[in-house]
Design a protein around this motif. Structure first.
Motif, PDB file in Angstrom:
ATOM      1  N   SER A  38       0.816  -1.220   0.000  1.00 11.11           N
ATOM      2  CA  SER A  38       0.000   0.000   0.000  1.00 11.11           C
ATOM      3  C   SER A  38       0.850   1.270   0.000  1.00 11.11           C
ATOM      4  CB  SER A  38      -0.943   0.005   1.212  1.00 11.11           C
ATOM      5  OG  SER A  38      -0.180   0.132   2.401  1.00 11.11           O
TER       6      SER A  38
ATOM      7  N   SER B  74       3.342   4.213  -1.619  1.00 15.38           N
ATOM      8  CA  SER B  74       3.491   4.846  -2.940  1.00 15.38           C
ATOM      9  C   SER B  74       4.725   4.251  -3.630  1.00 15.38           C
ATOM     10  CB  SER B  74       3.678   6.357  -2.782  1.00 15.38           C
ATOM     11  OG  SER B  74       4.982   6.619  -2.295  1.00 15.38           O
ATOM     12  N   GLY B  75       4.855   4.518  -4.929  1.00 14.93           N
ATOM     13  CA  GLY B  75       6.007   3.985  -5.674  1.00 14.93           C
ATOM     14  C   GLY B  75       7.333   4.422  -5.066  1.00 14.93           C
TER      15      GLY B  75
ATOM     16  N   GLU C  12       7.911   5.385  -1.972  1.00 15.94           N
ATOM     17  CA  GLU C  12       8.108   4.760  -0.657  1.00 15.94           C
ATOM     18  C   GLU C  12       8.499   3.284  -0.804  1.00 15.94           C
ATOM     19  OE1 GLU C  12       4.776   7.700   1.334  1.00 15.94           O
ATOM     20  OE2 GLU C  12       4.264   5.618   0.911  1.00 15.94           O
ATOM     21  N   GLN C  13       7.927   2.614  -1.804  1.00 16.40           N
ATOM     22  CA  GLN C  13       8.312   1.210  -2.034  1.00 16.40           C
ATOM     23  C   GLN C  13       9.786   1.135  -2.412  1.00 16.40           C
ATOM     24  OE1 GLN C  13       5.765  -1.325  -4.381  1.00 16.40           O
ATOM     25  NE2 GLN C  13       3.945  -0.301  -3.642  1.00 16.40           N
TER      26      GLN C  13
ATOM     27  N   ILE D 254       9.103   7.146 -10.706  1.00 17.00           N
ATOM     28  CA  ILE D 254       8.959   7.932  -9.485  1.00 17.00           C
ATOM     29  C   ILE D 254       8.928   9.424  -9.811  1.00 17.00           C
ATOM     30  CG2 ILE D 254      10.177   8.532  -7.331  1.00 17.00           C
ATOM     31  CD1 ILE D 254      10.934   5.650  -7.159  1.00 17.00           C
TER      32      ILE D 254
END
Ligand code: ATP
Length: 237
Positions: free
Chosen positions: A136, A138-139, A141-142, A167
Motif C-alpha cells: 500500500s 506509494s512507488g 516509498e516502495q 517515481i
C-alpha cells in the motif's frame, strides 16, 4: 584507494543474443559509480551477472579482491546486496517485516536493530509507516523500502537497479540525496544503475556508459555530465 568491485572482460549471451561484450569497470571502495545507458543496453544484465543470476561466457567479477563464483548467493555471502528494479517487496507484509527480511544473513541481533534505526534515520517515511502493508506504499516509498531492505544485509557493496523508475521528480531528488548520504555516512560502495543519467552522474565519482552491451565511455560523473555526447544522447540537451 582499492577497488571494492571489479568487473573484467565480462561477456554474457542469452541464447544467440550477445547482451554484454567484454565489459570492464571498477568501483573504488566507499564511492558511488553510475552505470548508465538506454533501454536494453545491458545494465540489468551486469547486475544479474554480479549476483550469479546469469552465467557469463567469460570474464571475472571480484569483490574486495576476491573472485566471486557465478552462483546465486555467492555475491551476497561476500557482502553484496541488490535493491532490484520494480521493488519486489512482499506486498502483504508490513514495511518493518520487509526490512527484517533483508537481514536474514545477519545473526547479531544488536547489529540488526542498529541498522534498522539507521534505515529509519535515512527514510523517516518508512518509520512513520512501519506497520503499513508494503503493497500500500506509494512507488517512491516502495523504492525506499527496497533500498532499506538491501541495507539491512549490512553490505559492503550496494547495487541499486533503477531506483528512479516510475517515481515523481521531487522524490527522485530526495532519493538521490539519501543515496549520497548512505554512501558517505556508512563508507559504502554503491553501483547505481540508471536510465536517469542526470541523477546518477550527479551523484557519482565514476560514470560508465553502456551502449548495446559495450562500455563506450568512462570518466568522472562531472566530466560525463559536461560531455556534449552525453548531453545530447542522455540528457536531451
Ligand atoms: P532496461 O533499462 O530496459 O532494463 P537494460 O540496460 O537493463 O535495459 P538488459 O535488461 O540487461 O538491458 O538487456 C540487455 C539485452 O539482453 C536486451 O537486448 C534484452 O532484450 C536482452 N535480454 C535480457 N534478458 C534476456 C533474456 N532472459 N533472454 C533473452 N534476451 C534477454
Amino acid at each position: 584507494m582499492s577497488n571494492d568491485l571489479s568487473i573484467r572482460n565480462l561477456t554474457v549471451n542469452y541464447g544467440p543474443v550477445r547482451a554484454l561484450h567484454d565489459v570492464s569497470f571498477d568501483v573504488p571502495e566507499g564511492r558511488i559509480a553510475a552505470l548508465v545507458g538506454s533501454n536494453g543496453a545491458g545494465k540489468s544484465t551486469v547486475l544479474k551477472a554480479i549476483c550469479g543470476m546469469v552465467d557469463p561466457v567469460s570474464g571475472t567479477i571480484q569483490v574486495g579482491g576476491e573472485t566471486v563464483p557465478s552462483k546465486p548467493g555467492a555475491a551476497l555471502r561476500r557482502g553484496v546486496a541488490l535493491s532490484p528494479e520494480g521493488r519486489r517487496l512482499f506486498p502483504a507484509l508490513s514495511v518493518e517485516e520487509n526490512l527484517f527480511m533483508g537481514a536474514y544473513t545477519v545473526s547479531n541481533r544488536k547489529a540488526r536493530d542498529e541498522m534498522l534505526e539507521r534505515v529509519y534515520g535515512y527514510f523517516p517515511r518508512l518509520k512513520e509507516r512501519k506497520r503499513q502493508a508494503a503493497g500500500s506504499l506509494s512507488g517512491g516509498e516502495q523504492q525506499m523500502c527496497a533500498i532499506g531492505r538491501a541495507l539491512m544485509a549490512q553490505p559492503r557493496v550496494l547495487l541499486l537497479d533503477e531506483p528512479s523508475l516510475g517515481i515523481a521528480p521531487i522524490i527522485v531528488a530526495e532519493l538521490g540525496r539519501i543515496i549520497a548520504q548512505i554512501s558517505q555516512s556508512l563508507g559504502m560502495t554503491v553501483l547505481l544503475v540508471e536510465q536517469n543519467a542526470q541523477m546518477a552522474l550527479s551523484l557519482a565519482s565514476t560514470g560508465i556508459v553502456l551502449e548495446t552491451g559495450r562500455v563506450t565511455l568512462t570518466g568522472s560523473g562531472q566530466d560525463l555530465l559536461a560531455s556534449p555526447d552525453i548531453r545530447a544522447a542522455y540528457l536531451g540537451l
